[in-house]
Design a protein around this motif. Sequence first.
Motif, short mmCIF file in Angstrom:
data_model
loop_
_atom_site.label_atom_id
_atom_site.label_comp_id
_atom_site.label_asym_id
_atom_site.label_seq_id
_atom_site.Cartn_x
_atom_site.Cartn_y
_atom_site.Cartn_z
N THR A 108 0.83 -1.19 0.00
CA THR A 108 0.00 0.00 0.00
C THR A 108 0.87 1.25 0.00
N GLU A 109 0.52 2.20 -0.83
CA GLU A 109 1.25 3.47 -0.89
C GLU A 109 0.90 4.32 0.32
N THR A 110 1.90 4.90 0.95
CA THR A 110 1.69 5.81 2.08
C THR A 110 2.29 7.17 1.73
N SER A 133 -2.95 9.68 7.27
CA SER A 133 -4.17 9.11 6.70
C SER A 133 -4.90 10.20 5.91
#
Length: 73
Positions: A2-4, A16
């Motif tokens: 998952t890209e953060t 977030s």
Amino acid sequence: MTETWVIDDSSLVPVSSATVVRGLRSRINCGHLETWMTSSFGRSLAFVTNNERAMVMLFEEEGPLGDNRPTVQ
């Protein structure tokens, strides 16, 4: 994977989607009209506003000079 995303001049802790909206509003209220974010995949995202309009730019990879960020004035 998952890209953060992290806000460049803040903590190195990923933000977030809810946190980034609050962070952008707070930065704008403090007079920071330009915010850069960097992703875990190496992409860059810029938010620039004049308090009436906003521009969002997504850069997929670094440019040939090693820095993909234009100077915003």
